[in-house]
Scaffold this motif. Structure first.
Motif, mmCIF file in Angstrom:
data_model
loop_
_atom_site.group_PDB
_atom_site.id
_atom_site.type_symbol
_atom_site.label_atom_id
_atom_site.label_comp_id
_atom_site.label_asym_id
_atom_site.label_seq_id
_atom_site.Cartn_x
_atom_site.Cartn_y
_atom_site.Cartn_z
ATOM 1 N N GLU A 49 51.091 84.364 -33.914
ATOM 2 C CA GLU A 49 50.331 83.146 -34.538
ATOM 3 C C GLU A 49 51.865 82.184 -34.726
ATOM 4 O OE1 GLU A 49 48.080 80.420 -36.101
ATOM 5 O OE2 GLU A 49 47.582 82.266 -35.085
ATOM 6 N N GLN A 53 51.431 78.623 -32.697
ATOM 7 C CA GLN A 53 51.551 77.311 -33.252
ATOM 8 C C GLN A 53 52.610 76.357 -32.646
ATOM 9 O OE1 GLN A 53 50.241 75.964 -36.351
ATOM 10 N NE2 GLN A 53 49.049 77.694 -36.680
ATOM 11 N N LEU A 67 52.545 80.893 -42.343
ATOM 12 C CA LEU A 67 51.945 82.038 -41.695
ATOM 13 C C LEU A 67 51.682 82.784 -42.560
ATOM 14 C CD1 LEU A 67 54.221 82.816 -38.637
ATOM 15 C CD2 LEU A 67 52.139 81.601 -38.660
ATOM 16 N N THR A 68 50.594 83.438 -43.023
ATOM 17 C CA THR A 68 50.171 84.355 -43.865
ATOM 18 C C THR A 68 50.847 85.789 -43.889
ATOM 19 O OG1 THR A 68 48.275 85.255 -43.056
ATOM 20 C CG2 THR A 68 48.040 83.307 -44.588
ATOM 21 N N GLU A 70 49.440 88.467 -43.195
ATOM 22 C CA GLU A 70 48.725 88.969 -41.996
ATOM 23 C C GLU A 70 49.182 88.566 -40.686
ATOM 24 O OE1 GLU A 70 47.190 87.517 -44.817
ATOM 25 O OE2 GLU A 70 47.052 89.554 -45.953
ATOM 26 N N GLN A 71 49.481 87.291 -40.605
ATOM 27 C CA GLN A 71 49.632 86.567 -39.429
ATOM 28 C C GLN A 71 51.015 86.771 -38.899
ATOM 29 O OE1 GLN A 71 48.843 82.594 -40.864
ATOM 30 N NE2 GLN A 71 47.116 82.426 -39.569
#
Length: 171
Positions: A49, A53, A67-68, A70-71
């Protein structure tokens, strides 16, 4: 003008902040113009991710995204806290007290020879507690930066999987 895409050498500057337990953004890393981040898009080992981006951007473009876990590097995993016998850290029958200090990151290898970093959490009488989580695991990461340069990777860089020359690997 070269656009960020697969097999391009990307040079960026950025500030990385994380959200702390009080939901405040805390700056944890900066890549400045004199020491930018340089990587081959698609071969960087960075979270997918993160690269997505930046996809399609050009030199001079700015970016801001979050970014979380999970990402990025996943949630913090309590099972990645491991007790390792103290004698594993002995060199010539002695403990290296400089190396074995709480908070230090040490190079380690698993049974298959895979290399990783682990953080010394605590040192007991007979064992050392090590944390094999990525240092940014469980954190929301906020990037604010600029694309400094984009160029095609050379065949040699693609074959080796890393950037050569200034800011890259020297052979």
């Amino acid at each position: 003008m070269t656009t960020i895409s697969e097999n391009q050498v990307v040079t960026i500057t950025y500030d990385l902040s994380v959200t702390d337990e009080n939901q405040e953004k805390v700056l944890v890393e900066s890549a400045e113009a004199d020491a930018p981040m340089i990587f081959i898009y698609g071969q960087s080992g960075l979270p997918e991710e993160f690269e997505r981006q930046l996809d399609g951007k050009n030199a001079g473009d700015t970016f801001r995204f979050s970014l979380t876990p999970e990402q990025a590097y996943g949630e913090y995993d309590e099972q990645a806290l491991v007790e390792i016998p103290k004698d594993v850290f002995m060199i010539d029958g002695k403990l290296d007290d400089e190396m074995l200090q709480e908070g230090n990151f040490l190079p380690m290898a698993d049974n298959e020879g895979n290399h990783m970093q682990a953080k010394v959490v605590s040192i007991g009488e007979t064992a050392v507690q090590m944390d094999f989580n990525h240092p940014l695991a469980g954190m929301v990461m906020h990037f604010d930066g600029k694309v400094a340069d984009v160029r095609p990777a050379t065949p040699e860089e693609l074959a080796h999987g890393h950037v050569h020359g200034e800011g890259g690997h020297q052979h």
